[in-house]
Motif scaffolding. Structure first.
Motif, PDB file in Angstrom:
ATOM      1  N   GLN A 170      43.263  47.213  45.452  1.00 12.05           N
ATOM      2  CA  GLN A 170      43.556  46.179  44.448  1.00 12.05           C
ATOM      3  C   GLN A 170      42.260  45.758  43.767  1.00 12.05           C
ATOM      4  O   GLN A 170      41.226  45.626  44.420  1.00 12.05           O
ATOM      5  CB  GLN A 170      44.199  44.956  45.110  1.00 12.05           C
ATOM      6  CG  GLN A 170      44.533  43.845  44.130  1.00 12.05           C
ATOM      7  CD  GLN A 170      45.175  42.641  44.817  1.00 12.05           C
ATOM      8  OE1 GLN A 170      45.054  42.448  46.026  1.00 12.05           O
ATOM      9  NE2 GLN A 170      45.868  41.832  44.039  1.00 12.05           N
ATOM     10  N   THR A 171      42.320  45.566  42.470  1.00 10.99           N
ATOM     11  CA  THR A 171      41.189  45.044  41.710  1.00 10.99           C
ATOM     12  C   THR A 171      41.607  43.720  41.103  1.00 10.99           C
ATOM     13  O   THR A 171      42.644  43.621  40.448  1.00 10.99           O
ATOM     14  CB  THR A 171      40.767  46.021  40.597  1.00 10.99           C
ATOM     15  OG1 THR A 171      40.362  47.256  41.207  1.00 10.99           O
ATOM     16  CG2 THR A 171      39.609  45.471  39.788  1.00 10.99           C
ATOM     17  N   LEU A 172      40.798  42.697  41.338  1.00 12.61           N
ATOM     18  CA  LEU A 172      41.066  41.352  40.844  1.00 12.61           C
ATOM     19  C   LEU A 172      39.834  40.894  40.078  1.00 12.61           C
ATOM     20  O   LEU A 172      38.708  41.036  40.567  1.00 12.61           O
ATOM     21  CB  LEU A 172      41.338  40.430  42.032  1.00 12.61           C
ATOM     22  CG  LEU A 172      41.675  38.985  41.759  1.00 12.61           C
ATOM     23  CD1 LEU A 172      43.016  38.887  41.027  1.00 12.61           C
ATOM     24  CD2 LEU A 172      41.739  38.218  43.075  1.00 12.61           C
ATOM     25  N   PHE A 173      40.027  40.378  38.884  1.00 13.81           N
ATOM     26  CA  PHE A 173      38.911  39.939  38.059  1.00 13.81           C
ATOM     27  C   PHE A 173      38.650  38.455  38.264  1.00 13.81           C
ATOM     28  O   PHE A 173      39.558  37.683  38.555  1.00 13.81           O
ATOM     29  CB  PHE A 173      39.190  40.231  36.588  1.00 13.81           C
ATOM     30  CG  PHE A 173      39.302  41.699  36.322  1.00 13.81           C
ATOM     31  CD1 PHE A 173      38.168  42.479  36.175  1.00 13.81           C
ATOM     32  CD2 PHE A 173      40.545  42.316  36.276  1.00 13.81           C
ATOM     33  CE1 PHE A 173      38.263  43.843  35.963  1.00 13.81           C
ATOM     34  CE2 PHE A 173      40.656  43.677  36.069  1.00 13.81           C
ATOM     35  CZ  PHE A 173      39.516  44.439  35.919  1.00 13.81           C
ATOM     36  N   GLY A 174      37.383  38.071  38.116  1.00 10.78           N
ATOM     37  CA  GLY A 174      37.008  36.675  38.268  1.00 10.78           C
ATOM     38  C   GLY A 174      35.721  36.377  37.537  1.00 10.78           C
ATOM     39  O   GLY A 174      35.097  37.262  36.956  1.00 10.78           O
ATOM     40  N   PHE A 175      35.340  35.099  37.558  1.00 12.37           N
ATOM     41  CA  PHE A 175      34.053  34.701  37.021  1.00 12.37           C
ATOM     42  C   PHE A 175      33.476  33.614  37.914  1.00 12.37           C
ATOM     43  O   PHE A 175      34.210  32.879  38.580  1.00 12.37           O
ATOM     44  CB  PHE A 175      34.124  34.269  35.546  1.00 12.37           C
ATOM     45  CG  PHE A 175      35.064  33.133  35.275  1.00 12.37           C
ATOM     46  CD1 PHE A 175      34.615  31.827  35.249  1.00 12.37           C
ATOM     47  CD2 PHE A 175      36.410  33.382  35.026  1.00 12.37           C
ATOM     48  CE1 PHE A 175      35.488  30.781  34.993  1.00 12.37           C
ATOM     49  CE2 PHE A 175      37.294  32.340  34.767  1.00 12.37           C
ATOM     50  CZ  PHE A 175      36.827  31.038  34.755  1.00 12.37           C
ATOM     51  N   VAL A 176      32.158  33.563  37.978  1.00 12.73           N
ATOM     52  CA  VAL A 176      31.444  32.636  38.850  1.00 12.73           C
ATOM     53  C   VAL A 176      31.444  31.255  38.203  1.00 12.73           C
ATOM     54  O   VAL A 176      30.987  31.096  37.077  1.00 12.73           O
ATOM     55  CB  VAL A 176      30.002  33.123  39.103  1.00 12.73           C
ATOM     56  CG1 VAL A 176      29.240  32.140  39.974  1.00 12.73           C
ATOM     57  CG2 VAL A 176      30.007  34.521  39.711  1.00 12.73           C
ATOM     58  N   ILE A 177      31.956  30.246  38.946  1.00  8.72           N
ATOM     59  CA  ILE A 177      31.955  28.886  38.410  1.00  8.72           C
ATOM     60  C   ILE A 177      30.823  28.036  38.974  1.00  8.72           C
ATOM     61  O   ILE A 177      30.446  27.035  38.389  1.00  8.72           O
ATOM     62  CB  ILE A 177      33.315  28.183  38.601  1.00  8.72           C
ATOM     63  CG1 ILE A 177      33.729  28.163  40.056  1.00  8.72           C
ATOM     64  CG2 ILE A 177      34.371  28.848  37.735  1.00  8.72           C
ATOM     65  CD1 ILE A 177      34.979  27.337  40.326  1.00  8.72           C
TER      66      ILE A 177
END
Length: 128
Positions: A63-70
């Motif tokens: 599985q590939t899940l995208f995110g960004f650092v908060i």
């Protein structure tokens, strides 16, 4: 119950302690890390921390899940997912952890929990 970044009690109740080894990939690097708490909306990830605002992907069991650092510290960072986690291996792990959490009346079972961290004043807390 819906998540609201402006309502800390909702966020606090939604976080589930887990210990999931993953691979984090940014434009410049790829490295192993561990998700130590998880919701459908984001995660706390232990490992080398990319800079705040960095976009990345989490790879776990196909599985590939995208995110960004908060937010970021030296050895951990907070991640937000632009698309809610609603299926796949990571979602199944989240659901399993919720079941285990409810079965033990809120006590962590065999996984990382904040109570395991040593209490060092000022360590591990954002100051701004």
């Amino acid at each position: 119950m819906t998540y609201s970044a402006s309502h800390p009690e909702t966020r606090k109740k939604a976080r589930i302690a887990v210990d999931i080894p993953v691979t984090i990939t940014t434009v410049l690097d790829s490295f192993p890390a561990n998700i130590i708490d998880l919701t459908e909306y984001g995660a706390l990830i232990a490992g080398p921390a990319p800079r705040k605002g960095t976009q990345f992907q989490i790879d776990y069991e196909g599985q590939t899940l995208f995110g960004f650092v908060i937010w970021a510290e030296i050895d951990r960072f907070g991640a937000r997912f632009p698309f809610n986690l609603h299926d796949g291996p990571l979602y199944r792990r989240l659901e399993q952890a919720r079941i285990g959490h409810k079965a033990t009346d809120g006590l962590a079972t065999g996984s990382w929990s904040p109570a395991m961290m040593p209490r060092i004043p000022g360590f591990g807390r954002r100051t701004h």
